[in-house]
Structure formats: C-alpha cells, structure tokens
Design an enzyme around this catalytic site. Structure first.
Site, PDB file in Angstrom:
ATOM      1  CE  LYS A 113      34.780  41.607  43.021  1.00  0.00           C
ATOM      2  NZ  LYS A 113      35.782  41.724  44.127  1.00  0.00           N
ATOM      3  N   GLY A 114      29.327  43.753  44.017  1.00  0.00           N
ATOM      4  CA  GLY A 114      28.403  44.853  43.735  1.00  0.00           C
ATOM      5  C   GLY A 114      28.925  46.209  44.182  1.00  0.00           C
ATOM      6  N   GLY A 115      29.854  46.204  45.171  1.00  0.00           N
ATOM      7  CA  GLY A 115      30.327  47.453  45.761  1.00  0.00           C
ATOM      8  C   GLY A 115      30.011  47.448  47.257  1.00  0.00           C
ATOM      9  CB  SER A 202      33.616  42.381  38.765  1.00  0.00           C
ATOM     10  OG  SER A 202      34.152  42.575  40.030  1.00  0.00           O
ATOM     11  N   GLY A 320      38.388  47.606  42.414  1.00  0.00           N
ATOM     12  CA  GLY A 320      38.646  48.454  41.253  1.00  0.00           C
ATOM     13  C   GLY A 320      39.756  47.876  40.397  1.00  0.00           C
ATOM     14  NE  ARG A 321      41.597  41.713  41.990  1.00  0.00           N
ATOM     15  CZ  ARG A 321      40.839  41.096  42.890  1.00  0.00           C
ATOM     16  NH1 ARG A 321      39.538  41.023  42.749  1.00  0.00           N
ATOM     17  NH2 ARG A 321      41.396  40.545  43.941  1.00  0.00           N
ATOM     18  CB  THR A 322      42.636  46.540  34.966  1.00  0.00           C
ATOM     19  OG1 THR A 322      43.213  47.661  35.629  1.00  0.00           O
ATOM     20  CG2 THR A 322      42.468  46.822  33.485  1.00  0.00           C
TER      21      THR A 322
END
Ligand SMILES: Nc1ncnc2c1ncn2[C@@H]1O[C@H](COP(=O)(O)OS(=O)(=O)O)[C@@H](OP(=O)(O)O)[C@H]1O
EC number: 2.8.2.-
Length: 356
Positions: A113-115, A202, A320-322
């Site tokens: 979940k870091g990108g 996240s 990019g979830r809410t």
C-alpha cells in the site's frame, strides 16, 4: 477478324504480353505469400499474446500470479491494452521478440500500500526498463520453484535493459533478504514508504473491500481498548514498523543498495521521485514531468501515455480508494505509537519523510 487469345499458338502466347502479365502475377503472389508468412512469425511476438502465454504458465504454477497479491489487482486497463497489437511508434518499448530472459537486477520490495504499483507502472515507460506486470512472490511464497522458474516469468531484455519486478510483501518477509542476496548481492532494492498510519488504514480499506463484515479498524488496532495497548501482531500495524524490517535487510545489503521512495511525493511530485529512481538505477532521466498529468476525477497523477499506448492511463479503481473515517483519537494513538519507530527509520535512512 476479332482478336482471340484462344486462337494464338502456344508459342505466341508465351512470348507475348500475356507472359509478362503472368510473370508479374506470380511475383505478386510470391510477395503476398512472403508477407503473410512474416506476419505470422512476428505476430507471435506481440505482447498481448505473450501476456496470455505467461498467464497460462502462471495458472499452471498455482494461480496466485494471476492475482496481484497482496491485492488481487487485475489492473484491467493494462490487460486490455496489452492484448491489442501495439500502436505505431510504440514497438521499441514492446519489441521483446529478441533478447533473453534475465533475473531481475532491481526489485521493488515494498511496502504494501506504499504506491508500489504506481512506481512500477511509471518506470515501465522507460525504454531501458522491462518489468513483469504481476507480482511473482518468488522470495516469499514460490521460492521452492527455483530460479529457473523465476527467470522464466521475466520479459525478454536486450543488452543494457534492466529487468524488474515488484512484490511488496518481500519487505516484511524474514527470509527475503538472504534469498535475494543469494540470487545476486548486487540486486538493487527499492522501497516505497508511506506514513505508517495512512498505510495501515489503506491496508484495512483493502481488506474491508473484500470482507465487509470484518471488525472496525478501531477495534482491530487495540489488544485492549481500555488500556490502549496496540495490537502489533495485526499485520496492518506490524508492516508500518519500518525500522524493524529494515534492520533485517541491512544484515544482507548495504544502505547504498536500497532506495527509499516517498509514497507521498510519488503523488505530489511523481517526476521528482522518478528522477531519483532513474539515477539510482543508473539510467538516463527519460521519465520527466512531461509524462504526467493530474487527473482531477481520479485525484492522482496519471500517465499521459502509458507503455505501449498513446492514450492517457490512470491506475485502476483498487488504487486510490476512499478510506473510512477513523476515530481521530485512535489515529492520534497510532501516531504516538509509530513516532519512535519513524524517528529511528529517519535516522537509519538519513531521510526525513515528514510523517509527524
Ligand atoms: N498515481 C497513483 N494513482 C493511484 N494510486 C496511487 C498513485 N500513486 C500512489 N498511489 C497510492 O498507491 C496506493 C496503493 O499502493 P500499492 O500499489 O503499493 O498497493 S499494493 O500493495 O500493491 O496493493 C494507493 O493507496 P489507497 O489510496 O489507499 O488506495 C494510492 O494512494
């Protein structure tokens, strides 16, 4: 008398204009057959077909490569794009018909979940980088399959091109540093790090999207909410203790061989972070701010032209979830918990990531 070819003698036929026509037709037919033959040959190198065959292999290998674990991230946009023939002018980055498969010289080892997906997708734009799209999970789950199996997953590369993969769970896998070092002590390692509190949320959001009945983030965070004792055995919390995991890597790799990318800056200044990564990999800075645009709908930077396409490309909807709203007191408690570990991490890396 009317002209009739039927009446011509065989000799007249083979020496007249009809002969020329026949020769011309034969040449045209031969050219057509040759073109058809070459097309069949080159079609087998179209990436879409390669993707399919590698998928078949992945299925045979147990199936988990099909899912982009830890997140089953199909990245449908990419899948659809790769199954089309490359558009004109994009062959060079796709021309993997020649070359050979090599073990990766650089790996994005974390963090979940870091990108990591964004970084890999951005890097793939570089003509000197070839990367496998799915997460191989070789150094954690598939190690017993052996290095030949691992190499076979990789795309073909030409001289001077770098082979890459990303599997974010390596960063927290105890055996991964020794195993990667045994493959090659020169492997370059890249870690995308993100504020551990946001990262934990996240991570939780991802699990929640698959299992809507799980307990709340707040209740999972604490061993005992009244005493305020944090449950460090919960992986969402555990992964964010970066200093502890890094210690394990430093037993096998010098700090100079590990690059830390800021997950926050990857969003606010993708070209800046990509510049650092290209330098670290010894590559020419080809990916620049010209490659990105900010997509208002997505709320993230996207590529103006993705690899193998002339169209803009954003990551899929699993990126990019809410996030759900988390009790601010719990967030604060987590900030306090991570602070000393973050400080240690800043010290170790010589880089202040600004999470406090
Ligand atoms: N350009 C761009 N587009 C979309 N998303 C972006 C981008 N850059 C970074 N991010 C952030 O990447 C987060 C997902 O991280 P990973 O790709 O490492 O996740 S995973 O571990 O592979 O599941 C994802 O986390 P969430 O926002 O929590 O979904 C994003 O914040």
């Amino acid at each position: 008398m009317e002209y009739s070819p039927v009446r011509l003698s065989p000799h007249a036929f083979w020496s007249g204009p009809a002969k020329k026509k026949l020769v011309l037709l034969s040449i045209m037919f031969l050219v057509w057959v040759y073109m058809l033959y070459s097309c069949v040959g080159s079609c087998s190198t179209v990436p879409g077909l390669l993707v399919d065959s590698s998928r078949a292999r992945q299925r045979e290998a147990g199936g988990d490569l099909l899912t982009n674990e830890p997140e089953p991230e199909p990245d449908w946009d990419r899948d659809q794009r790769e199954q089309r023939a490359p558009e004109p002018g994009t062959m060079s980055s796709f021309s993997n018909g020649s070359g050979s498969k090599k073990l990766p010289q650089a790996i994005i080892i974390g963090v979940k979940k870091g990108g990591t997906r964004a970084l890999l997708e951005f890097l793939r734009v570089h003509p000197d980088i070839r990367a496998v799209g799915a997460e191989p999970h070789f150094f954690d789950r598939n190690y017993e399959n052996g290095l030949d199996w691992y190499r076979d997953l990789m795309p073909k590369t030409l001289e001077g091109q770098i082979t890459m993969e990303k599997t974010p769970s390596y960063f927290v896998t105890r055996e991964a540093p020794a195993r990667i070092s045994a493959m090659s002590r020169d492997t370059k390692l890249i870690v995308v790090v993100r504020d551990p509190v946001t990262r934990a949320i996240s991570d939780y959001t991802q699990t929640l999207s698959k299992k809507p009945d799980i307990p709340s983030f707040e209740s999972l965070t604490f061993k005992n909410r009244t005493t305020g004792l944090i449950d460090t055995s919960w992986s969402a919390i555990q992964i964010g203790i970066y200093a502890k995991h890094l210690d394990n890597w430093l037993q096998y790799f010098p700090m100079e061989q590990i690059l830390f990318v800021s997950g926050e800056r990857l969003i606010s200044d993708p070209a800046g972070e990509l510049g650092r990564v290209q330098d670290f990999l010894g590559l020419k800075r080809i990916i620049t701010d010209k490659h990105f645009y900010f997509n208002q709908t997505k709320g993230f930077p996207c590529l103006k032209k993705a690899e193998g396409s002339s169209k803009p490309h954003c990551l899929g909807k699993t990126k990019g979830r809410t996030h759900p709203n988390i009790d601010p007191e719990v967030v604060q408690r987590l900030r306090d918990f991570y602070r000393p570990f973050n400080m240690k991490f800043y010290q170790m890396t010589g880089h202040h990531f600004g999470w406090d």
